[in-house]
Design a protein around this motif. Structure first.
Motif, short mmCIF file in Angstrom:
data_model
loop_
_atom_site.label_atom_id
_atom_site.label_comp_id
_atom_site.label_asym_id
_atom_site.label_seq_id
_atom_site.Cartn_x
_atom_site.Cartn_y
_atom_site.Cartn_z
N THR A 47 0.35 -0.90 0.16
CA THR A 47 0.17 -0.02 0.42
C THR A 47 0.86 1.33 0.24
O THR A 47 2.15 1.58 0.95
N CYS A 57 -5.72 9.28 0.50
CA CYS A 57 -6.38 8.31 -0.40
C CYS A 57 -5.04 7.13 0.20
O CYS A 57 -3.67 7.31 0.26
N THR A 109 -16.24 -2.12 -7.06
CA THR A 109 -16.90 -2.04 -5.75
C THR A 109 -17.39 -2.56 -4.89
O THR A 109 -17.70 -3.48 -4.58
N GLU A 110 -16.84 -2.05 -3.40
CA GLU A 110 -17.24 -2.08 -1.71
C GLU A 110 -18.48 -0.68 -1.47
O GLU A 110 -17.14 0.54 -1.63
N LEU A 124 -14.88 1.60 -1.58
CA LEU A 124 -13.19 1.06 -2.28
C LEU A 124 -13.11 0.56 -3.87
O LEU A 124 -14.74 0.29 -4.42
N GLY A 126 -12.14 -0.81 -6.68
CA GLY A 126 -10.98 -1.62 -7.53
C GLY A 126 -10.84 -2.30 -9.12
O GLY A 126 -11.84 -2.79 -9.99
N GLN A 139 -5.95 -1.13 -6.10
CA GLN A 139 -7.24 -0.87 -5.11
C GLN A 139 -7.38 0.47 -4.77
O GLN A 139 -6.30 0.39 -4.01
N HIS A 140 -8.40 1.57 -5.15
CA HIS A 140 -7.66 2.65 -4.41
C HIS A 140 -9.36 2.84 -3.21
O HIS A 140 -10.36 2.70 -2.97
N PHE A 141 -8.50 2.62 -1.87
CA PHE A 141 -9.25 2.56 -0.03
C PHE A 141 -9.49 4.00 0.17
O PHE A 141 -8.35 5.27 0.31
N TYR A 241 -16.02 -1.61 7.49
CA TYR A 241 -15.14 -0.64 7.70
C TYR A 241 -15.71 1.19 8.41
O TYR A 241 -14.61 0.92 8.63
N MET A 257 -10.95 -6.07 1.32
CA MET A 257 -9.77 -5.90 0.11
C MET A 257 -9.74 -7.32 -1.26
O MET A 257 -9.25 -7.22 -2.36
N ASN A 260 -13.00 -8.24 -2.65
CA ASN A 260 -12.21 -7.66 -4.21
C ASN A 260 -11.55 -7.61 -4.51
O ASN A 260 -11.88 -7.66 -6.30
#
Length: 423
Positions: A47, A57, A109-110, A124, A126, A139-141, A241, A257, A260
């Motif tokens: 990460t 992010c 997505t989540e 999230l 992805g 993945q962008h969190f 989350y 993650m 996802n």
């Protein structure tokens, strides 16, 4: 001159200098150089931090070689699938003709809930794509509510794609992205235009005969040969989350993650599988899947390819696959080969289900009346159809309409038979 008019005249002399969205404000940062809680765990999982001004992010990246196998397919099989579409001359919602493997953008997505609207936040984003000899999953969190500018900035600034591949993404994932983007569009890049391949609809067409629900996890298990182990169910993702927001411990989120990530990898294998079924790239398909692929091709206007699928099943199974024979007969009828069509329908007349039998009898009556001018046989088919309709329909109103139409046909054929006998 009024003050209002003076101001309007002055407007055109006003020069506004607006900074470009995100210009010189966005940058990546090594996570260990910050005071982020549990930063060693985050770094261990690949990460980094993505900053826009003072907000950030988290971005996680994982790479797989094309030889990696997910279920029954290796990722390099995607290259065969894309190549197969290049020789496709028709139109189809999954056709990627003119695209390369790297143009396909597998996306999931989540969110904090299953509903739509501004109250539902994506935490999230992805995506996976082929880059060289690897599949790269990024993945962008969203590490905290309110940090959506860096989340969407990192997603849109670094992504270049032509075709989105999702699972029910047309109805859920992308509309959610559009909704959230609207709230911050002045601060992030524009949403790009793209083609969209939604594999959910393809799965319903090809696999609904073998499973009650075509949720992705069911398709993985029953079609792709992939079984998840100790996976976090998607419905738990919002609770995990919110727990992260309170405690900052990333262990639960990292499992979300992983969930996802598996969704994204399955999209790659599923697109490959659907392509192989449609274009007969491999022989690994059941007869029912071949039939459903034929029906889908038929529906999308690829009549010749559909006919080939039905002929393949009929030649392999003979008279036992009634649906294929029924559809193939319609193809022969459309080609005005009425003898072949009648022969196929006659072959299944005594064995097919009642509702199919009603259609078969009506089609045979038409052929015998209009093409063969065999009015005796045509009347015989009509009388058989009358019995079948009485058996099928319990609703008297519906039955009456169908029978009235049939009696009109019987009267017409009877008159034709009488004229024929007089001559």
């Amino acid at each position: 001159m009024s003050l209002k008019n003076k101001l309007n005249r002055m407007k055109k002399h006003i020069v506004r200098e607006e900074p470009e969205k995100g210009k010189d404000t966005a940058f990546k940062s090594d996570i260990t150089s910050t005071d982020l809680p549990f930063k060693e765990i985050w770094k261990e999982h690949g990460t980094t931090m993505y900053f826009v001004d003072d907000d950030f992010c988290l971005v996680r990246e994982k790479r797989y070689p094309l030889q990696y196998q997910h279920g029954k397919y290796k990722f390099q099989d995607l290259l065969k699938a894309v190549d197969a579409w290049q020789n496709f001359s028709g139109t189809h919602p999954l056709s990627c003709k003119g695209l390369s493997p790297g143009d396909l953008f597998f996306f999931d997505t989540e969110t904090t809930g299953l509903g739509g609207g501004v109250g539902n936040t994506i935490f999230l984003l992805g995506h996976g794509r082929v880059e060289g000899d690897e599949v790269v999953v990024t993945q962008h969190f969203l590490p905290r509510p309110g940090s959506e500018i860096p989340l969407y900035h990192s997603f849109l600034k670094t992504v270049d794609y032509n075709a989105l591949v999702t699972y029910n993404g047309k109805a859920f994932d992308w509309p959610q992205v559009r909704t959230r983007h609207t709230l911050i569009k002045e601060h992030v890049p524009k949403l790009p235009s793209f083609g969209h391949f939604d594999l959910y609809h393809g799965s319903r067409r090809l696999f609904k005969h073998k499973m009650e629900s075509v949720k992705l996890i069911n398709v993985e298990r029953k079609v792709l040969g992939f079984e998840r182990v100790d996976d976090v169910p998607g419905y738990l993702a919002p609770m995990i989350y919110f727990d992260f927001i309170e405690r900052k411990d990333p262990q639960g989120i990292l499992r979300v993650m992983e969930h996802n990530e598996l969704d994204i990898l399955s999209l790659i294998s599923l697109y490959t599988h659907l392509t192989f079924q449609l274009l007969e790239v491999s022989e690994d398909s059941t007869e029912q899947e071949t039939f459903e692929a034929g029906r889908w091709l038929e529906y999308t206007g690829n009549a010749d390819m559909a006919k080939e699928r039905f002929e393949h099943i009929v030649n392999d199974r003979g008279e036992t696959h009634h649906d294929s024979i029924h559809h193939l007969a319609f193809h022969y009828k459309k080609e005005k080969d009425f003898d072949k069509a009648a022969s196929l329908w006659e072959s299944i007349l005594r064995k097919c289900p009642l509702r199919m039998k009603a259609v078969v009898l009506e089609e045979l009556a038409k052929i015998y009346e209009h093409k063969h001018r065999d009015y005796v046989t045509a009347l015989k088919k009509c009388r058989e159809l009358e019995m079948v309709l009485n058996e099928i329909y319990k609703d008297e109103g519906v039955k009456e309409k169908r029978l009235q139409k049939l009696y009109t046909r019987i009267n017409r054929i009877t008159l034709k038979a009488e004229r024929k006998n007089l001559t």
